[in-house]
Design a protein around this motif. Structure first.
Motif, PDB file in Angstrom:
ATOM      1  N   TRP A  82       0.803  -1.216   0.000  1.00 54.30           N
ATOM      2  CA  TRP A  82       0.000   0.000   0.000  1.00 54.30           C
ATOM      3  C   TRP A  82       0.840   1.272   0.000  1.00 54.30           C
ATOM      4  O   TRP A  82       0.428   2.289  -0.555  1.00 54.30           O
ATOM      5  N   ARG A  83       2.018   1.254   0.584  1.00 59.25           N
ATOM      6  CA  ARG A  83       2.882   2.435   0.574  1.00 59.25           C
ATOM      7  C   ARG A  83       3.297   2.779  -0.850  1.00 59.25           C
ATOM      8  O   ARG A  83       3.293   3.935  -1.256  1.00 59.25           O
ATOM      9  N   ILE A  84       3.588   1.755  -1.636  1.00 54.93           N
ATOM     10  CA  ILE A  84       3.957   1.988  -3.030  1.00 54.93           C
ATOM     11  C   ILE A  84       2.745   2.480  -3.828  1.00 54.93           C
ATOM     12  O   ILE A  84       2.867   3.358  -4.684  1.00 54.93           O
TER      13      ILE A  84
ATOM     14  N   THR B 253       0.249   6.793  -6.772  1.00 56.72           N
ATOM     15  CA  THR B 253      -0.932   7.641  -6.894  1.00 56.72           C
ATOM     16  C   THR B 253      -0.563   9.115  -6.786  1.00 56.72           C
ATOM     17  O   THR B 253      -1.104   9.955  -7.518  1.00 56.72           O
ATOM     18  N   ALA B 254       0.375   9.425  -5.889  1.00 53.30           N
ATOM     19  CA  ALA B 254       0.793  10.819  -5.698  1.00 53.30           C
ATOM     20  C   ALA B 254       1.379  11.402  -6.977  1.00 53.30           C
ATOM     21  O   ALA B 254       1.287  12.604  -7.218  1.00 53.30           O
ATOM     22  N   GLY B 255       1.979  10.577  -7.811  1.00 48.70           N
ATOM     23  CA  GLY B 255       2.511  11.061  -9.077  1.00 48.70           C
ATOM     24  C   GLY B 255       1.522  10.970 -10.221  1.00 48.70           C
ATOM     25  O   GLY B 255       1.439  11.872 -11.057  1.00 48.70           O
TER      26      GLY B 255
END
Length: 97
Positions: free
Chosen positions: A70-72, A77-79
């Motif tokens: 989930w961290r990845i 998603t942030a990019g």
């Protein structure tokens, strides 16, 4: 009524995606355009809606199966979300349909 050609195309793309992990859009959009004569804009829109359903099913299966980092996902998603929004705004400004 279900058109057998479309159902077969969907099954073929699903099989190839399942076997290879290649994104369905790279297969389905050209297939809709070249095999069925659908215009590019309609083929992309149709494929995106189709992909939304299949990705939701995959997300539920992998998310509940604990096979997601989930961290990845958050970092990707942030990019990707800002880039997708910026691209949409540029295309709209250029008058794309």
């Amino acid at each position: 009524m279900i058109d057998p050609a479309y159902a077969a195309a969907g099954a073929l793309v699903g099989l190839l995606v399942g076997l290879t992990g290649v994104g369905g859009g790279s297969l389905m959009t050209p297939l809709l355009m070249l095999g069925f004569g659908i215009t590019p804009a309609v083929a992309v829109g149709t494929d995106l809606l189709f992909a939304a359903g299949t990705k939701l099913a995959g997300t539920l299966a992998h998310g509940t199966g604990r096979s997601v980092e989930w961290r990845i996902v958050a970092l990707l998603t942030a990019g990707s979300l800002p880039a997708a929004l910026a691209t949409t705004l540029v295309l709209h400004a250029l008058g794309a349909p």
